[in-house]
Each structure stands twice: as structure tokens, then as C-alpha cells.
Design a protein around this motif. Structure first.
Motif, PDB file in Angstrom:
ATOM      1  N   ARG A   9       5.288   3.629  23.298  1.00  0.00           N
ATOM      2  CA  ARG A   9       6.151   5.195  23.293  1.00  0.00           C
ATOM      3  C   ARG A   9       5.733   6.059  22.595  1.00  0.00           C
ATOM      4  O   ARG A   9       5.140   5.801  21.778  1.00  0.00           O
ATOM      5  CB  ARG A   9       7.584   5.301  23.458  1.00  0.00           C
ATOM      6  N   VAL A  28       5.471   9.228  27.572  1.00  0.00           N
ATOM      7  CA  VAL A  28       7.089   9.178  27.926  1.00  0.00           C
ATOM      8  C   VAL A  28       7.565   8.557  27.918  1.00  0.00           C
ATOM      9  O   VAL A  28       8.875   8.731  26.636  1.00  0.00           O
ATOM     10  CB  VAL A  28       7.152  11.223  28.012  1.00  0.00           C
ATOM     11  N   GLY A  38       3.302  12.623  29.682  1.00  0.00           N
ATOM     12  CA  GLY A  38       2.964  13.486  29.374  1.00  0.00           C
ATOM     13  C   GLY A  38       2.193  14.512  28.533  1.00  0.00           C
ATOM     14  O   GLY A  38       1.030  13.934  28.460  1.00  0.00           O
ATOM     15  N   THR A  54       4.741  16.619  33.762  1.00  0.00           N
ATOM     16  CA  THR A  54       4.928  15.249  33.602  1.00  0.00           C
ATOM     17  C   THR A  54       4.176  14.344  34.996  1.00  0.00           C
ATOM     18  O   THR A  54       4.134  14.695  35.746  1.00  0.00           O
ATOM     19  CB  THR A  54       6.182  14.741  33.507  1.00  0.00           C
TER      20      THR A  54
END
Length: 68
Positions: A9, A28, A38, A54
């Protein structure tokens, strides 16, 4: 499958989809059946076209994913 990406992440990834398109973005969220990106962009050769919002990629739609 995608839960292994949880540790990445915040890192940039590239995803090649089964239809041949490529999406690059910042990871994300990683769930069992989907990745959420993102700051995403469609990649065509040297050209990157930004995507608003997104992007959610389903496991069935991904041919491969690379962390860069």
C-alpha cells in the motif's frame, strides 16, 4: 490473490488487464478480489492519460500486476 499486495500500500503499481489495457497508479487498498488505485493513469506506450477518481480492478480482469 490480491491480499498479498496489502504490504505494498502506498507504492506505485502497474496492472495489465485481460483486455490488453494497462493502468498505473498508487495502491490504496488490496482486498481478496480487487485492488483500488489512486492517482491512476491509462498507459499506452509512452503516453499516460490521467483518470479522475479511484480505479477498482477486479481479480478476474487482471492478467498481471507489478509493483514498481
Amino acid at each position: 490473490m490480491f491480499t498479498a499486495y496489502r504490504r505494498h500500500r502506498g507504492r506505485r503499481i502497474i496492472a495489465q488487464l485481460a483486455d490488453g489495457s494497462t493502468i498505473a497508479g498508487v495502491l490504496v487498498r488490496a482486498r481478496r478480489r480487487e485492488l483500488e488505485l489512486g492517482e491512476a493513469a491509462m498507459v499506452t506506450g509512452e503516453r499516460r492519460t490521467p483518470i479522475d477518481g479511484t480505479v477498482v480492478i477486479e481479480r478476474a480482469a487482471a492478467a498481471w500486476v507489478q509493483v514498481v
